[in-house]
Write an enzyme that holds these catalytic residues in place. Structure first.
Site, PDB file in Angstrom:
ATOM      1  CG  ASP A 146     -38.970  75.963 -46.006  1.00  0.00           C
ATOM      2  OD1 ASP A 146     -38.036  75.515 -46.709  1.00  0.00           O
ATOM      3  OD2 ASP A 146     -39.648  75.261 -45.229  1.00  0.00           O
ATOM      4  NE  ARG A 147     -34.087  73.342 -44.717  1.00  0.00           N
ATOM      5  CZ  ARG A 147     -33.437  72.274 -44.316  1.00  0.00           C
ATOM      6  NH1 ARG A 147     -32.239  72.015 -44.829  1.00  0.00           N
ATOM      7  NH2 ARG A 147     -33.945  71.456 -43.420  1.00  0.00           N
TER       8      ARG A 147
ATOM      9  CB  SER B  76     -38.095  70.294 -47.310  1.00  0.00           C
ATOM     10  OG  SER B  76     -37.345  71.422 -46.961  1.00  0.00           O
ATOM     11  CG  HIS B  77     -33.724  69.655 -47.253  1.00  0.00           C
ATOM     12  ND1 HIS B  77     -34.743  69.935 -46.380  1.00  0.00           N
ATOM     13  CD2 HIS B  77     -32.992  68.673 -46.701  1.00  0.00           C
ATOM     14  CE1 HIS B  77     -34.616  69.148 -45.317  1.00  0.00           C
ATOM     15  NE2 HIS B  77     -33.574  68.377 -45.483  1.00  0.00           N
TER      16      HIS B  77
ATOM     17  CG  ASP C  73     -40.175  73.694 -48.871  1.00  0.00           C
ATOM     18  OD1 ASP C  73     -38.924  73.702 -48.803  1.00  0.00           O
ATOM     19  OD2 ASP C  73     -40.896  73.635 -47.856  1.00  0.00           O
TER      20      ASP C  73
ATOM     21  CG  ASP D 264     -35.729  74.586 -48.953  1.00  0.00           C
ATOM     22  OD1 ASP D 264     -36.346  75.619 -49.273  1.00  0.00           O
ATOM     23  OD2 ASP D 264     -36.160  73.775 -48.106  1.00  0.00           O
TER      24      ASP D 264
ATOM     25  CE  LYS E 200     -37.157  75.612 -42.829  1.00  0.00           C
ATOM     26  NZ  LYS E 200     -37.447  74.625 -41.799  1.00  0.00           N
TER      27      LYS E 200
HETATM   28  C1  G1P Z   1     -34.077  69.555 -40.310  1.00  0.00           C
HETATM   29  C2  G1P Z   1     -33.426  70.743 -39.640  1.00  0.00           C
HETATM   30  C3  G1P Z   1     -34.443  71.495 -38.831  1.00  0.00           C
HETATM   31  C4  G1P Z   1     -35.624  71.872 -39.712  1.00  0.00           C
HETATM   32  C5  G1P Z   1     -36.175  70.642 -40.409  1.00  0.00           C
HETATM   33  C6  G1P Z   1     -37.252  71.004 -41.402  1.00  0.00           C
HETATM   34  O1  G1P Z   1     -34.590  68.687 -39.337  1.00  0.00           O
HETATM   35  O2  G1P Z   1     -32.349  70.358 -38.836  1.00  0.00           O
HETATM   36  O3  G1P Z   1     -33.846  72.624 -38.261  1.00  0.00           O
HETATM   37  O4  G1P Z   1     -36.634  72.468 -38.952  1.00  0.00           O
HETATM   38  O5  G1P Z   1     -35.131  69.985 -41.120  1.00  0.00           O
HETATM   39  O6  G1P Z   1     -36.789  71.857 -42.406  1.00  0.00           O
HETATM   40  P1  G1P Z   1     -33.808  67.377 -38.840  1.00  0.00           P
HETATM   41  O7  G1P Z   1     -33.504  66.578 -40.077  1.00  0.00           O
HETATM   42  O8  G1P Z   1     -32.548  67.867 -38.198  1.00  0.00           O
HETATM   43  O9  G1P Z   1     -34.747  66.730 -37.876  1.00  0.00           O
HETATM   44 ZN    ZN Z   2     -37.854  73.503 -47.023  1.00  0.00          ZN
END
Ligand code: G1P
Ligand code: ZN
Length: 543
Positions: A281-282, A113-114, A279, A277, A376
């Site tokens: 999705d954000r 992801s990010h 991948d 981000d 998302k």
């Molecule tokens: C974080 C975000 C959460 C999201 C997740 C995956 O998780 O806060 O809303 O669903 O990334 O993208 P966290 O690191 O807070 O557990």
């Molecule tokens: Zn992501």
């Protein structure tokens, strides 16, 4: 080509979190590490023989080698057909869309992801099920249980598959189909949004700026905004996925997407900006010199959904994660639909979407989506906004300000303390939990505690219970403080503090959020003793 059975031993640290198995690239490069996990997935998700599987990733370092390993293990396990994104590229939302469209049994998404990429960055493997959404806990638990006892995996001995060229080939008995990464996803978007109207908007004076942060959304954004919707070439910046995301942190927030923020707050700023981000999705939505909080974005989309073809018949309900601001609840109340409050993590929306209880859902962490897929979806959120802007012919700021006038403003901010030590982080949460029973009724300055608990969620569809999902302290005026530990970090612990207050009076909608929330910031310091226990004077990231 022959199938080789390789003896192996469990690697004991393969517990998938909310977003699959996420580790440093170096962990995945250990002998048998990826192989064990992938075989454990195939051993746990039922009979895969003859089924279709979707495979792709966000293009980060190790994406290509990982795909070759997965294809060969999948072929050895008798999977019928594998749809692979060209060059290994598939965004998370596109994967979800493709699984659903072709009734695949599931998909494997390679992404962290990010989190940063590159040889010293992170990598991840996530399994999605046939509804297109992340595997639910009972599936990830089964995979984890399998990783603890696995003693062999099967892999086809074969040369690497060409995943650069579109078309079909065979790997043993398995058909490998290299697909266009964008096509199916774009078709779905065209079915939901008024592309003609958005085209008119983008080929007129309305200027947008999109930053893909060198990650997976680039190809989608180039194809959809520039090639299809008439935005000028150059609208999409950093649109070619790089293995290390250009050394950046592919997280669309005010800190990590600062180049875009500078453009939208600079001279001659465009009308609209967005970033995605790693991948895809954000999303982060910006107007000219204006930041839309993800919580407000969800509320605005819900309030304007009827302007968009795919949602013109109205919403069944909305859902938000618990730490997300309550702005969308006010919209739901006005429309007369249910607003569900779920634990953090997209997977909790799956049942509500499948059961048609919710149509839109969102998280404060820059995640917004709907029942069109089970993840998302960053680009979807941008198209939703552009569709609304094309119909309303107002600026982003005007739309949000009118929204506040109608519903009141939920001031909101999240303070992250990244990479703190695990032990004090746990101590902080345990201590806070122990205080909860005594907080009710307590007065802090002008604020009186109305309730305090550790959020527990009972899924309205399957009755499953998820406990200890974050400490909530609610005040009598509707303000809230939420404190929880991140479940997605790979280094130490990350403490997240969420602050929210409600202001109905339009004359008071112009405060800086940190100023509006200052009393709550003082209160949470007093209650949770963050400075003392973490040794940090300041949060790492303020959103
Ligand atoms: C974080 C975000 C959460 C999201 C997740 C995956 O998780 O806060 O809303 O669903 O990334 O993208 P966290 O690191 O807070 O557990
Ligand atoms: Zn992501």
């Amino acid at each position: 080509m022959s199938i080789r059975k390789v003896s192996t031993t469990p690697l004991s640290d393969q517990k998938p979190g909310t977003s699959g198995l996420r580790k440093a690239v170096k962990a995945f490069q250990q002998p048998h590490y990826l192989e064990n996990f992938v075989q454990s997935i195939f051993d746990s998700v039922g009979d895969l023989r003859g089924q279709t599987l979707v495979v792709g990733g966000d293009g980060r370092y190790y994406n290509r080698p990982a795909i070759q390993i997965i294809l060969k293990i999948a072929a050895a396990n008798g999977i019928g057909r594998i749809k692979v994104g060209q060059k290994g590229i598939l965004s998370t939302p596109a994967t979800s869309a493709i699984i659903r469209k072709y009734q695949a049994i599931g998909g494997i998404i390679l992404s962290a992801s990010h989190n940063p990429g590159g040889p010293n960055g992170d990598f991840g493997v996530k399994y999605n099920i046939s509804n297109g959404g992340p595997a639910p806990e009972k599936v990830t638990e089964a995979i984890y249980d399998r990783t603890k006892v696995i003693d062999s995996y099967q892999i086809l001995e074969a040369p690497d598959v060409d995943i650069e060229t579109l078309g079909e080939s065979h790997l043993g008995e398995t058909v490998i189909e290299v697909i266009d990464s964008v096509h199916d996803y774009q078709e779905l978007m065209e079915s939901l949004f008024d592309f003609d109207r958005i085209h008119q908007l983008l080929s007129g004076n309305f200027r947008i700026s999109i930053d893909a942060l060198h990650a997976v959304a680039g190809p989608y954004a180039h194809a959809i905004f520039e090639q299809r919707l008439g935005a000028p070439v150059g609208t999409v910046q950093n649109g070619t996925p790089l293995e290390d995301f250009g050394g950046g942190h592919p997280d669309p927030n005010l800190v990590y997407a600062h180049d875009l923020v500078d453009i939208l707050y600079g001279e001659n700023a465009p009308d609209f900006g967005a970033a995605f981000d790693g991948d895809g999705d954000r999303n982060m939505i910006l107007g000219r010199k204006f930041f839309v909080t993800p919580s407000d974005s969800l509320a605005v989309l819900a309030a304007n959904a009827k302007l968009v073809p795919g949602y013109s018949s109205g919403l069944a309900g909305v859902a938000r994660s618990m730490p997300t601001s309550q702005a969308v609840d006010r919209v739901a109340a006005q429309i007369g639909i249910e607003s569900y409050e779920t634990p953090t993590g997209w997977k909790f929306f799956g049942n509500l979407l499948d059961a048609r209880k919710a149509t839109l859902c969102g998280e404060e962490s820059f995640g917004t989506g709907s029942n069109h897929i089970r993840e998302k979806d960053g680009l979807w959120a941008v198209l939703f906004w552009l569709n609304i802007l094309a119909v309303r012919q107002q600026s982003v700021e005007q739309i949000v300000r009118e929204h506040w006038q109608t519903y009141g403003r939920n001031y909101y901010s999240r303070h992250d303390y990244e990479e703190i030590e695990t032990a004090p982080a746990n101590t902080l949460i345990e201590r806070l939990r122990s205080l909860l029973p005594n907080l009710k009724g307590k007065q802090f300055g002008n604020y009186q505690v109305e309730y305090s608990d550790d959020f527990s969620y009972t899924d309205p569809v399957d009755g499953s219970i998820s406990e200890k999902q974050g400490v909530r302290i609610g005040f009598t005026d509707g303000s809230r403080i939420v404190v929880r530990l991140s479940g997605t970090g790979t280094q130490g612990a990350t403490l997240r503090v969420y602050l929210e207050s409600y202001e109905p009076d339009p004359a008071k909608h112009d405060l800086d959020p940190q100023q509006a929330l200052a009393p709550l910031i003082t209160i949470v310091e007093e209650i949770a003793q963050i400075r003392e226990l973490t040794g940090r004077e300041q949060p790492t990231v303020i959103t």
